[in-house]
Design a protein around this motif. Structure first.
Motif, mmCIF file in Angstrom:
data_model
loop_
_atom_site.group_PDB
_atom_site.id
_atom_site.type_symbol
_atom_site.label_atom_id
_atom_site.label_comp_id
_atom_site.label_asym_id
_atom_site.label_seq_id
_atom_site.Cartn_x
_atom_site.Cartn_y
_atom_site.Cartn_z
ATOM 1 N N TRP A 191 38.906 3.194 -35.079
ATOM 2 C CA TRP A 191 40.012 3.267 -36.022
ATOM 3 C C TRP A 191 40.224 4.714 -36.450
ATOM 4 N N LEU A 192 41.459 5.177 -36.310
ATOM 5 C CA LEU A 192 41.851 6.496 -36.801
ATOM 6 C C LEU A 192 42.669 6.271 -38.065
ATOM 7 N N PRO A 193 42.032 6.280 -39.231
ATOM 8 C CA PRO A 193 42.703 5.823 -40.460
ATOM 9 C C PRO A 193 43.898 6.677 -40.862
ATOM 10 N N GLU A 194 43.836 7.969 -40.646
ATOM 11 C CA GLU A 194 44.936 8.831 -41.061
ATOM 12 C C GLU A 194 46.164 8.621 -40.178
ATOM 13 N N ARG A 195 45.957 8.115 -38.982
ATOM 14 C CA ARG A 195 47.063 7.885 -38.044
ATOM 15 C C ARG A 195 47.421 6.402 -37.927
ATOM 16 N N ARG A 196 46.538 5.525 -38.427
ATOM 17 C CA ARG A 196 46.689 4.069 -38.315
ATOM 18 C C ARG A 196 46.752 3.641 -36.848
ATOM 19 N N ILE A 197 45.885 4.263 -36.041
ATOM 20 C CA ILE A 197 45.758 3.943 -34.622
ATOM 21 C C ILE A 197 44.453 3.180 -34.412
ATOM 22 N N TRP A 224 34.247 -13.010 -31.938
ATOM 23 C CA TRP A 224 35.436 -12.341 -31.411
ATOM 24 C C TRP A 224 36.606 -12.582 -32.356
ATOM 25 N N ALA A 225 36.792 -13.818 -32.789
ATOM 26 C CA ALA A 225 37.867 -14.120 -33.731
ATOM 27 C C ALA A 225 37.702 -13.325 -35.020
ATOM 28 N N ALA A 226 36.473 -13.234 -35.525
ATOM 29 C CA ALA A 226 36.220 -12.493 -36.762
ATOM 30 C C ALA A 226 36.553 -11.011 -36.596
ATOM 31 N N ALA A 227 36.231 -10.442 -35.438
ATOM 32 C CA ALA A 227 36.552 -9.032 -35.187
ATOM 33 C C ALA A 227 38.060 -8.814 -35.169
ATOM 34 N N LEU A 228 38.800 -9.733 -34.551
ATOM 35 C CA LEU A 228 40.263 -9.615 -34.538
ATOM 36 C C LEU A 228 40.825 -9.699 -35.955
ATOM 37 N N ARG A 229 40.266 -10.567 -36.785
ATOM 38 C CA ARG A 229 40.702 -10.652 -38.172
ATOM 39 C C ARG A 229 40.410 -9.344 -38.917
ATOM 40 N N ARG A 230 39.257 -8.762 -38.636
ATOM 41 C CA ARG A 230 38.892 -7.489 -39.273
ATOM 42 C C ARG A 230 39.883 -6.397 -38.874
ATOM 43 N N MET A 231 40.280 -6.383 -37.619
ATOM 44 C CA MET A 231 41.265 -5.407 -37.152
ATOM 45 C C MET A 231 42.622 -5.657 -37.798
ATOM 46 N N GLU A 232 42.995 -6.918 -37.892
ATOM 47 C CA GLU A 232 44.289 -7.266 -38.482
ATOM 48 C C GLU A 232 44.390 -6.745 -39.913
ATOM 49 N N GLN A 233 43.295 -6.797 -40.653
ATOM 50 C CA GLN A 233 43.289 -6.336 -42.038
ATOM 51 C C GLN A 233 43.514 -4.828 -42.159
ATOM 52 N N LEU A 234 43.223 -4.089 -41.092
ATOM 53 C CA LEU A 234 43.464 -2.648 -41.106
ATOM 54 C C LEU A 234 44.956 -2.307 -41.032
ATOM 55 N N LYS A 235 45.779 -3.244 -40.573
ATOM 56 C CA LYS A 235 47.229 -3.064 -40.425
ATOM 57 C C LYS A 235 47.569 -1.855 -39.553
ATOM 58 N N PRO A 236 47.095 -1.862 -38.309
ATOM 59 C CA PRO A 236 47.381 -0.718 -37.436
ATOM 60 C C PRO A 236 48.862 -0.618 -37.110
ATOM 61 N N GLY A 237 49.308 0.617 -36.938
ATOM 62 C CA GLY A 237 50.666 0.860 -36.471
ATOM 63 C C GLY A 237 50.738 0.976 -34.972
ATOM 64 N N VAL A 238 49.595 1.270 -34.342
ATOM 65 C CA VAL A 238 49.477 1.343 -32.888
ATOM 66 C C VAL A 238 48.196 0.632 -32.489
#
Length: 425
Positions: A191-197, A224-238
């Motif tokens: 995760w690149l938080p400043e870029r939301r990548i 695997w499902a839990a990891a996808l949920r964790r990623m979803e919470q980050l709200k990536p732009g890319v």
């Protein structure tokens, strides 16, 4: 190359991933953001993302053995600076083997080799690959029809490992690593938080999650499902998948992550519900299905792995290897059981003939049972092996997943070889 029009056709399902693979086969760059690119060479090779920092380049993954040089050359067309850090998202060879090309270049230039960062379990994976090297070579050689194949081992191991999360600042770039279990137990997403990548590694691969491979160690559907949920919470732009094209836009990234999580949660919850009511593996396998709406998504097509294989893995994860059939607790040798059934049927040829009839009627699952019993009862019978080859060909044609087709093809080739050998004897 402008990938946007092709991406839109992939997204709406009017193009197949094979078209994208052909388009990037010469080495293609997706410009993700300023100073961030992703390099593609083929769908089957993991994506390689490169970040330009003030301290040097940061690689997320490194490509597989036969595309590593091409990948590095493509990067060098963009930036010729030193490589500071390499992050392995997990220990599979299509993500780690390119380190040799990177190290060779560093040695030739007389500069330090980059440090490697990964989850702690990557070290254990590499040790396991050495311990089971012969088995892995046999399985991979069979699956991909490469006689004499030798599974690559000896990739350079991580210099720095972590457990759950790791925050890095490299040349002014903030980089965060998160551990999750899915296809592997050593996986990271970046995760690149400043870029939301978000670089997901193989948690997102543009097909249905690869969590059920029949010839690999335990995989982890609920995690695997839990990891996808964790990623979803980050709200990536890319969202940069481990395989396949980059996904731009918060809405689309969220949709891919959410749909994948929901499909895996459905399989897990439904399997556990039946197990908790005493269902056997046989009952679970034939009752638990993924809702068709998910399988129609272009990024969840069951083209590589089969959801049924995932159900078997979930059952094994929670219930162990015993499937609830007492005959399977301490089974007779297959050849002995086959000989007994053949005698009851009036001969192995009778079993083979019935298998051929069932296969012709589309009952390929049942046909496979009977033809394998016939083969085990009379392994040297030319006609039975010829029928076996035809029946298994029917099974291959009825199978939708590449993985299922590949494993069935191993035994179809075996039948063809036995038919020829016994014919020539």
């Amino acid at each position: 190359m402008d990938q946007a029009p092709l991406f839109e056709r992939l997204w709406n399902g009017s193009a197949q991933m094979e078209e994208w693979t052909e388009a990037v086969s010469v080495g293609a760059i997706t410009s993700v953001a300023e100073n961030v690119i992703t390099v593609h060479t083929t769908y089957f090779c993991g994506s390689v993302t490169v970040i330009r920092t003030a301290a040097g380049l940061v690689f997320i993954d490194t490509a597989k053995p036969d595309t590593a040089d091409q990948t590095l050359a493509t990067v060098r067309g963009w930036d010729d600076g030193p490589i500071h850090t390499v992050i392995y998202t997990h220990g599979h060879i299509d993500h780690t083997s390119g380190i040799r090309a990177i190290d060779d270049e560093a040695d030739a230039r007389g500069v330090p080799r980059p440090r490697i960062i990964a989850h702690r379990n990557v070290l254990r994976r590499m040790e396991r690959y050495e311990a089971s090297h012969g088995f892995n070579s046999i399985v991979q050689g069979q699956q991909f029809n490469k006689p004499g194949y030798v599974y690559p081992i000896g990739q350079r191991r991580p210099d720095e490992v972590y457990d759950d999360t790791l925050s890095l600042t490299i040349g002014g770039e903030q980089i965060e690593l998160f551990h999750g279990r899915g296809e592997t137990d050593d996986a990271s997403f970046v995760w690149l938080p400043e870029r939301r990548i978000l670089a997901s590694g193989d948690f997102v691969i543009w097909v249905f999650p690869n969590a059920g491979n029949p010839r690999k160690v335990q995989r982890h559907v609920p995690d695997w499902a839990a990891a996808l949920r964790r990623m979803e919470q980050l709200k990536p732009g890319v969202l940069i998948p481990g395989h396949g094209p980059v996904i731009f836009g918060e809405a689309r990234a969220a949709q891919v992550l959410r749909d994948g999580a929901e499909a895996l949660e459905h399989l897990t919850n439904r399997t556990l519900d039946l197990m908790n009511r005493g269902a056997t593996l046989d009952e679970v396998l034939h009752a638990v299905k993924v809702p068709a709406g998910y399988l129609a998504k272009p990024y969840l097509l069951p083209k590589y792995d089969d959801p049924e294989f995932l159900v078997r893995g979930i059952y094994h994860l929670y219930g162990g290897w015993f499937d609830g059939n007492p005959a399977h607790l301490k089974p007779a040798r297959t050849a002995e059981l086959a000989a007994e059934l053949a005698q009851l049927a009036g001969g192995a040829d009778k079993l083979a003939e019935r298998a051929a009839t069932l296969a012709a009627a589309g009952q390929t699952r049942l046909a496979a049972h009977l033809i394998e019993f016939a083969s085990a009862a009379a392994p040297e019978a030319r006609q039975i092996q010829a029928i076996r080859a035809r029946v298994l060909q029917g099974c291959i044609e009825a199978e939708s997943s590449l993985m299922g087709k590949a494993f069935l093809a191993v035994y179809q080739r075996d039948a063809e070889q036995r038919a020829k050998a016994t014919d020539q004897a």
